[in-house]
Design an enzyme around this catalytic site. Structure first.
Site, PDB file in Angstrom:
ATOM      1  N   GLY A  15       5.289 121.905  61.680  1.00 57.20           N
ATOM      2  CA  GLY A  15       6.635 121.419  61.381  1.00 57.20           C
ATOM      3  C   GLY A  15       6.846 121.259  59.895  1.00 57.20           C
ATOM      4  N   ALA A  16       6.339 122.220  59.111  1.00 59.17           N
ATOM      5  CA  ALA A  16       6.278 122.064  57.658  1.00 59.17           C
ATOM      6  C   ALA A  16       7.527 122.528  56.925  1.00 59.17           C
ATOM      7  CB  ALA A  16       5.066 122.828  57.105  1.00 59.17           C
ATOM      8  N   GLY A  19      12.080 118.165  56.324  1.00 61.39           N
ATOM      9  CA  GLY A  19      11.840 116.741  56.483  1.00 61.39           C
ATOM     10  C   GLY A  19      10.470 116.278  56.048  1.00 61.39           C
ATOM     11  N   ARG A  40       8.597 127.302  63.494  1.00 61.57           N
ATOM     12  CA  ARG A  40       9.096 128.341  64.401  1.00 61.57           C
ATOM     13  C   ARG A  40       9.391 129.644  63.664  1.00 61.57           C
ATOM     14  NH1 ARG A  40      11.313 128.120  69.561  1.00 61.57           N
ATOM     15  NH2 ARG A  40      11.146 125.847  69.515  1.00 61.57           N
ATOM     16  N   LEU A  61       5.653 126.192  69.091  1.00 67.10           N
ATOM     17  CA  LEU A  61       4.623 125.250  69.529  1.00 67.10           C
ATOM     18  C   LEU A  61       4.640 124.986  71.032  1.00 67.10           C
ATOM     19  CD1 LEU A  61       4.608 124.713  66.405  1.00 67.10           C
ATOM     20  CD2 LEU A  61       3.898 122.388  66.980  1.00 67.10           C
ATOM     21  N   ASN A  87       2.538 117.242  62.574  1.00 68.59           N
ATOM     22  CA  ASN A  87       3.804 116.603  62.222  1.00 68.59           C
ATOM     23  C   ASN A  87       4.956 117.019  63.124  1.00 68.59           C
ATOM     24  OD1 ASN A  87       5.959 115.447  60.270  1.00 68.59           O
ATOM     25  ND2 ASN A  87       6.420 117.645  60.339  1.00 68.59           N
ATOM     26  N   TYR A 151      10.789 109.942  74.280  1.00 72.28           N
ATOM     27  CA  TYR A 151      10.255 109.897  72.915  1.00 72.28           C
ATOM     28  C   TYR A 151       9.259 108.751  72.759  1.00 72.28           C
ATOM     29  CZ  TYR A 151      10.161 110.118  67.820  1.00 72.28           C
ATOM     30  OH  TYR A 151       9.749 110.241  66.514  1.00 72.28           O
ATOM     31  N   LYS A 155       5.191 109.206  71.929  1.00 65.38           N
ATOM     32  CA  LYS A 155       4.563 108.669  70.730  1.00 65.38           C
ATOM     33  C   LYS A 155       3.494 107.624  71.065  1.00 65.38           C
ATOM     34  CE  LYS A 155       6.659 111.241  67.780  1.00 65.38           C
ATOM     35  NZ  LYS A 155       5.891 112.264  67.016  1.00 65.38           N
ATOM     36  N   THR A 186      15.799 111.815  56.166  1.00 62.99           N
ATOM     37  CA  THR A 186      15.533 113.253  56.106  1.00 62.99           C
ATOM     38  C   THR A 186      16.860 113.990  56.085  1.00 62.99           C
ATOM     39  OG1 THR A 186      15.541 113.721  58.496  1.00 62.99           O
ATOM     40  CG2 THR A 186      13.475 112.884  57.541  1.00 62.99           C
TER      41      THR A 186
END
Length: 246
Positions: A15-16, A19, A40, A61, A87, A151, A155, A186
């Site tokens: 997820g680089a 954000g 992606r 992913l 991330n 969510y 987590k 973000t």
């Protein structure tokens, strides 16, 4: 395999592209790491101007076999892997009584299943010289938040996964740490945080409001620099004191 600066450690950040992930990637590059970003799609700026210390892989992913292959390829690129930063995440909101199971599965698939797949795929490379896995969780892991059943559950699972891996993989000199941010500014939530929610949070968060992506990235860097094996299995909350304020 690239042959540039073989002494520099290598990190893979999922997820680089935006954000928190983008801030972590930038922080590590500035600290002398070689960084492989995973998202992606490959950002256009990376396609236009490749960087010697930075590489990119495109991966969905949600596709376990593709993710496993991508992590293995990342380790092969410079012949080593010293850190994995999980991330990437998905957030979908819905009232619990009307939450679609497909949405629940989608959140769990990205936030927990993909994280486990990435850790498993990175294990063989990380144990060679000893390494560190940092999972980006959320302070929602210990809260009951309306409309956030999937969510919050995902987590909370990240924290449990972190603890289990830390206990099992310490013998292999692999540390596993969970960083759990609170509300962070973000580009994805800027509009929301500038509205009524932002006004509420400025009163609710003892530090005065949401944090920055740079603060999360700085903490990631500090965890990676921590010597020895004693910092492992922990969840580090970065929420401005919100969760403990009453």
């Amino acid at each position: 395999m690239s042959t540039t600066n073989q002494e520099a450690p290598v990190a893979l950040v999922t997820g680089a592209s935006r954000g928190i992930g983008a801030a972590i990637r930038s922080q590590l590059l500035q600290s002398g790491w070689r960084v492989i970003g995973l998202s992606r799609t490959v950002p256009q700026d990376m396609l236009a101007t490749p960087q010697a210390q930075s590489h990119w892989l495109a991966c969905d992913l949600s596709q376990a076999e593709l993710l496993k292959h991508s992590v293995i390829e990342a380790a092969k690129h410079w012949g080593r892997l010293d850190a994995l930063i999980n991330n990437a995440g998905l957030h979908l909101s819905a009232r619990s009584e009307s939450l679609a199971l497909a949405d629940y599965d989608a959140v769990m698939n990205i936030n927990t299943r993909a994280l486990v797949v990435a850790c498993q795929a990175a294990f063989a490379s990380l144990q060679i010289n000893g390494g560190c896995i940092i999972n980006i969780g959320s302070f929602f892991d210990k809260l009951g938040v309306k409309g956030n059943l999937a969510y919050c559950a995902s987590k909370a699972a990240v924290g449990a996964i972190t603890r289990c891996l830390a206990v099992e993989w310490a013998v292999h000199k692999i540390r596993v740490v969970n960083i759990a941010p609170g509300y962070i500014h973000t580009d994805l939530n800027a509009e929301v945080l500038e509205g009524k929610l932002g006004q509420y949070l400025s009163q609710r968060i003892p530090s005065g409001g949401p944090g920055s992506t740079e603060e999360v990235a700085s903490l990631v860097g500090a965890v990676l620099q921590q010597p020895g094996m004693f910092l492992t299995g922990s969840t580090i909350y970065l929420d401005g004191g919100q969760a403990i304020a009453h």
